[in-house]
Design an enzyme around this catalytic site. Structure first.
Site, PDB file in Angstrom:
ATOM      1  CD  GLN A 171      -1.332  -0.321   3.653  1.00  0.00           C
ATOM      2  OE1 GLN A 171      -2.485   0.089   3.520  1.00  0.00           O
ATOM      3  NE2 GLN A 171      -0.923  -0.902   4.768  1.00  0.00           N
ATOM      4  CG  HIS A 193      -4.218   0.729  -0.565  1.00  0.00           C
ATOM      5  ND1 HIS A 193      -4.483   2.008  -0.134  1.00  0.00           N
ATOM      6  CD2 HIS A 193      -5.046  -0.075   0.136  1.00  0.00           C
ATOM      7  CE1 HIS A 193      -5.443   1.998   0.767  1.00  0.00           C
ATOM      8  NE2 HIS A 193      -5.805   0.737   0.952  1.00  0.00           N
ATOM      9  CG  ASP A 236      -9.446   0.817  -0.219  1.00  0.00           C
ATOM     10  OD1 ASP A 236     -10.610   1.173  -0.466  1.00  0.00           O
ATOM     11  OD2 ASP A 236      -9.100   0.353   0.884  1.00  0.00           O
ATOM     12  CD  GLU A 271      -9.955  -2.933  -0.024  1.00  0.00           C
ATOM     13  OE1 GLU A 271     -10.100  -2.922   1.207  1.00  0.00           O
ATOM     14  OE2 GLU A 271      -8.861  -3.217  -0.577  1.00  0.00           O
ATOM     15  CG  ASP A 305     -12.134  -2.442   3.855  1.00  0.00           C
ATOM     16  OD1 ASP A 305     -12.371  -2.927   4.970  1.00  0.00           O
ATOM     17  OD2 ASP A 305     -11.226  -1.603   3.680  1.00  0.00           O
ATOM     18  CD  GLN A 327      -8.650  -5.135   3.937  1.00  0.00           C
ATOM     19  OE1 GLN A 327      -7.777  -4.947   4.770  1.00  0.00           O
ATOM     20  NE2 GLN A 327      -9.256  -4.144   3.325  1.00  0.00           N
ATOM     21  CE  LYS A 329      -9.714  -2.173   7.497  1.00  0.00           C
ATOM     22  NZ  LYS A 329      -9.141  -2.019   6.161  1.00  0.00           N
ATOM     23  CB  CYS A 359      -1.108   1.464   7.334  1.00  0.00           C
ATOM     24  SG  CYS A 359      -2.401   2.651   7.778  1.00  0.00           S
TER      25      CYS A 359
END
Length: 416
Positions: A171, A193, A236, A271, A305, A327, A329, A359
């Site tokens: 990303q 990303h 995304d 995404e 997501d 995703q 998560k 992140c």
């Protein structure tokens, strides 16, 4: 199996950001944002990320640990509120640690299930806490049986997939140009990303800025890459396409078809094309959108997501045929057994399995995610934590390569 448990407070790999305020147009001020936060719990639109390490001391004095950590956009998309370490250390000491010390440690899965359903005053623990404790539990069983965490998961879930390397998705953060150069130089499998989280500054009101960016991305790969290097494009957009095209499905399909042509010959994944701030509406809209894309022969893959926050949510998105990839998560699902079971459900239904996260995680949670990915043989894993590309990529790549070599020596991997 354990004789003591303690904690340490630490930092996470990025920051907590108020997504609602950013979407509403909060202006950047250096690395911070100007304005008033809109999500409950935030004291500023961007504030430091925090973590708590859960540390188990085994009876033979080995050390096992995992990190409680939450996503960058905490409190958005139906997720648990902002994770503040100061609010949780006392709860851990008074309620959670005594339970862990007195409970019988039968299996990784059994204990994770208990922690995931542990309640104080009829409330479950924050997903970040469940996430960190379950990582530490897995590490305890790994240390006790002197096996990799990958092996523990495979044995508990009776998995016999051939173990192969998992493609890594990097990303870029807001530095979406220099970061791409880094990704290309290191031959990242899936990129970039892009962090397209604002219509005016990043997508464009008719999507023109993303069109320009994808054209630049393809050309940059041609210049810096090598023959045969064909990474997947995964962007995304945080619901901004829905905003820009006023949730008109026909216009969104036409736009995605245009993005696909620009990206060719690279496969394109989008995404979060829309965010309707509601789980049921999100599923309904994505289901219609995906049906239209398939009907018109558009091969762009839709990745879920937002509002896909639990094992039950993931099952419902898949049953509604609303996505091509999920995703998973990991911090949002709480105990890591939920991520494992979600991945297995995706694979059972031929849906792309993406072990994601944030992140804003830590090196430890990223390492554990690698073992989840290898055990379930996911389709891709996020390079995390951080937004600098190199650091997260190093952590995930190196943990994967170390584990593959160990498993190869044990005869569990045919080739690396």
């Amino acid at each position: 199996m354990i004789k003591d448990v303690l904690y340490s407070i630490g930092l996470s790999g990025f920051y907590f950001d108020d997504q609602r305020a950013i979407k509403a147009g909060a202006r950047e001020d250096g690395f911070a944002y100007r304005g008033v936060p809109l999500t409950e719990g935030y004291e500023a639109i961007r504030q430091k990320g925090e973590s708590i390490s859960i540390i188990f001391i085994l009876e033979d004095n080995q050390i096992a640990y995992g990190d409680c950590t939450a996503i960058q956009y905490s409190g958005a998309g139906g997720r648990d509120p902002l994770f503040k370490t100061s609010e949780w250390v006392q709860i851990l000491e008074q309620h959670v640690f005594p339970f862990l010390l007195k409970d019988e440690w039968k299996s990784f899965k059994d204990l994770c299930f208990k922690i995931d359903n542990f309640k104080i005053n009829d409330h479950k623990l924050h997903t970040a806490v469940r996430y960190g404790i379950s990582q530490a539990i897995l590490d305890v069983f790994s240390k006790h049986y002197r096996k990799t965490m990958t092996e523990i998961i495979r044995e508990e879930y009776n998995l016999n997939f051939d173990i192969k390397r998992i493609p890594i998705f990097a990303q870029s953060g807001d530095d979406r140009y220099i970061s791409v150069d880094k990704m290309i130089l290191k031959r990242v499998d899936v990129l970039p990303h892009g962090l397209i989280n604002n219509v005016e500054t990043k997508l464009g009101w008719r999507g023109e800025k993303l069109i320009e960016y994808l054209g630049w991305l393809k050309e940059r790969i041609r210049i810096l890459g090598e023959e045969g290097y064909l990474p997947i494009f995964h962007i995304d957009v945080y619901g901004t396409i829905g905003i820009a095209f006023n949730y008109n499905i026909d216009e969104i399909v036409e736009y995605l078809a245009r993005l696909e042509k620009i990206s060719f010959p690279h496969k394109l994944r989008i995404e979060g094309p829309v965010d309707l701030e509601n789980r049921e509406k999100q599923i309904e809209f994505l289901s219609k959108l995906r049906k239209e894309l398939k009907g018109r022969g558009v091969g762009v893959e839709i990745v879920a997501d937002e509002w896909c926050n639990s094992l039950e949510d993931i099952r419902d998105f898949i049953k509604a045929e609303a996505v091509d990839m999920i995703q998973i998560k990991t911090p949002v699902l709480g105990g890591i057994h939920n991520s494992i079971e979600a991945a297995l459900y995706c694979k059972e239904h031929n849906i792309g399995t993406y072990i994601g996260g944030s992140c804003n995680e830590t090196d430890r949670s990223a390492q554990v995610s690698v073992h989840i990915s290898l055990a379930v043989q996911a389709d891709q894993i996020l390079a995390k934590p951080g937004m600098g590309v190199d650091e997260g990529l190093m952590i995930v790549n190196n943990e994967m390569n170390r584990t593959l070599q160990i498993l190869r020596r044990k005869g569990l991997v045919k080739s690396v």
